[in-house]
Motif scaffolding. Structure first.
Motif, mmCIF file in Angstrom:
data_model
loop_
_atom_site.group_PDB
_atom_site.id
_atom_site.type_symbol
_atom_site.label_atom_id
_atom_site.label_comp_id
_atom_site.label_asym_id
_atom_site.label_seq_id
_atom_site.Cartn_x
_atom_site.Cartn_y
_atom_site.Cartn_z
ATOM 1 N N ASP A 35 11.314 -42.701 -56.870
ATOM 2 C CA ASP A 35 10.380 -42.295 -57.913
ATOM 3 C C ASP A 35 10.169 -43.367 -58.969
ATOM 4 O O ASP A 35 9.043 -43.647 -59.353
ATOM 5 C CB ASP A 35 10.830 -40.983 -58.555
ATOM 6 N N GLY A 36 11.210 -44.011 -59.453
ATOM 7 C CA GLY A 36 11.055 -44.994 -60.525
ATOM 8 C C GLY A 36 10.380 -46.268 -60.062
ATOM 9 O O GLY A 36 9.393 -46.721 -60.647
ATOM 10 N N GLY A 37 10.899 -46.882 -59.009
ATOM 11 C CA GLY A 37 10.349 -48.147 -58.536
ATOM 12 C C GLY A 37 8.957 -48.013 -57.959
ATOM 13 O O GLY A 37 8.094 -48.864 -58.188
ATOM 14 N N ALA A 38 8.704 -46.942 -57.229
ATOM 15 C CA ALA A 38 7.394 -46.755 -56.613
ATOM 16 C C ALA A 38 6.316 -46.536 -57.672
ATOM 17 O O ALA A 38 5.206 -47.055 -57.555
ATOM 18 C CB ALA A 38 7.430 -45.574 -55.637
ATOM 19 N N SER A 39 6.640 -45.793 -58.715
ATOM 20 C CA SER A 39 5.633 -45.562 -59.757
ATOM 21 C C SER A 39 5.342 -46.852 -60.520
ATOM 22 O O SER A 39 4.192 -47.092 -60.905
ATOM 23 C CB SER A 39 6.095 -44.454 -60.705
ATOM 24 N N LEU A 40 6.354 -47.690 -60.730
ATOM 25 C CA LEU A 40 6.106 -48.968 -61.401
ATOM 26 C C LEU A 40 5.244 -49.882 -60.541
ATOM 27 O O LEU A 40 4.333 -50.549 -61.040
ATOM 28 C CB LEU A 40 7.424 -49.656 -61.739
ATOM 29 N N LEU A 41 5.520 -49.927 -59.238
ATOM 30 C CA LEU A 41 4.713 -50.746 -58.340
ATOM 31 C C LEU A 41 3.276 -50.240 -58.274
ATOM 32 O O LEU A 41 2.331 -51.029 -58.243
ATOM 33 C CB LEU A 41 5.331 -50.770 -56.942
ATOM 34 N N LEU A 42 3.107 -48.932 -58.250
ATOM 35 C CA LEU A 42 1.772 -48.356 -58.218
ATOM 36 C C LEU A 42 1.003 -48.692 -59.501
ATOM 37 O O LEU A 42 -0.168 -49.086 -59.445
ATOM 38 C CB LEU A 42 1.855 -46.840 -58.034
ATOM 39 N N ALA A 43 1.665 -48.571 -60.641
ATOM 40 C CA ALA A 43 1.014 -48.891 -61.912
ATOM 41 C C ALA A 43 0.650 -50.368 -61.982
ATOM 42 O O ALA A 43 -0.435 -50.729 -62.464
ATOM 43 C CB ALA A 43 1.924 -48.512 -63.074
ATOM 44 N N ALA A 44 1.525 -51.237 -61.490
ATOM 45 C CA ALA A 44 1.229 -52.667 -61.494
ATOM 46 C C ALA A 44 0.044 -52.972 -60.580
ATOM 47 O O ALA A 44 -0.819 -53.793 -60.915
ATOM 48 C CB ALA A 44 2.452 -53.460 -61.052
ATOM 49 N N GLY A 45 -0.026 -52.326 -59.422
ATOM 50 C CA GLY A 45 -1.150 -52.528 -58.511
ATOM 51 C C GLY A 45 -2.463 -52.072 -59.101
ATOM 52 O O GLY A 45 -3.486 -52.750 -58.969
ATOM 53 N N VAL A 46 -2.444 -50.935 -59.768
ATOM 54 C CA VAL A 46 -3.660 -50.440 -60.413
ATOM 55 C C VAL A 46 -4.085 -51.392 -61.525
ATOM 56 O O VAL A 46 -5.271 -51.719 -61.664
ATOM 57 C CB VAL A 46 -3.444 -49.006 -60.954
ATOM 58 N N GLY A 47 -3.129 -51.866 -62.294
ATOM 59 C CA GLY A 47 -3.455 -52.794 -63.376
ATOM 60 C C GLY A 47 -4.058 -54.087 -62.862
ATOM 61 O O GLY A 47 -5.033 -54.597 -63.418
#
Length: 60
Positions: A35-47
């Motif tokens: 949950d933590g790492g995947a959400s950070l990677l997703l947010a970075a990709g969107v950004g």
């Protein structure tokens, strides 16, 4: 390098798969908290995607 390999292999053999007598059961090894790492990677990709789109868009 050989000494480092020998020391690390001995430490790896010291770990048993069974819990010690009377101790708590270990967690399921396939239960990975993503949950933590995947959400950070997703947010970075969107950004990064938004940044690229803004740079490509023609400015008026």
């Amino acid at each position: 390098m050989l000494a480092l390999w020998l020391v690390s292999s001995v430490a790896a053999l010291a770990q048993s798969e069974e819990p010690p007598e009377g101790g708590p059961m270990p967690a399921d090894p396939t239960a990975v908290p993503i949950d933590g790492g995947a959400s950070l990677l997703l947010a970075a990709g969107v950004g990064l995607g938004v940044r690229k789109l803004r740079r490509k868009a023609p400015q008026t």
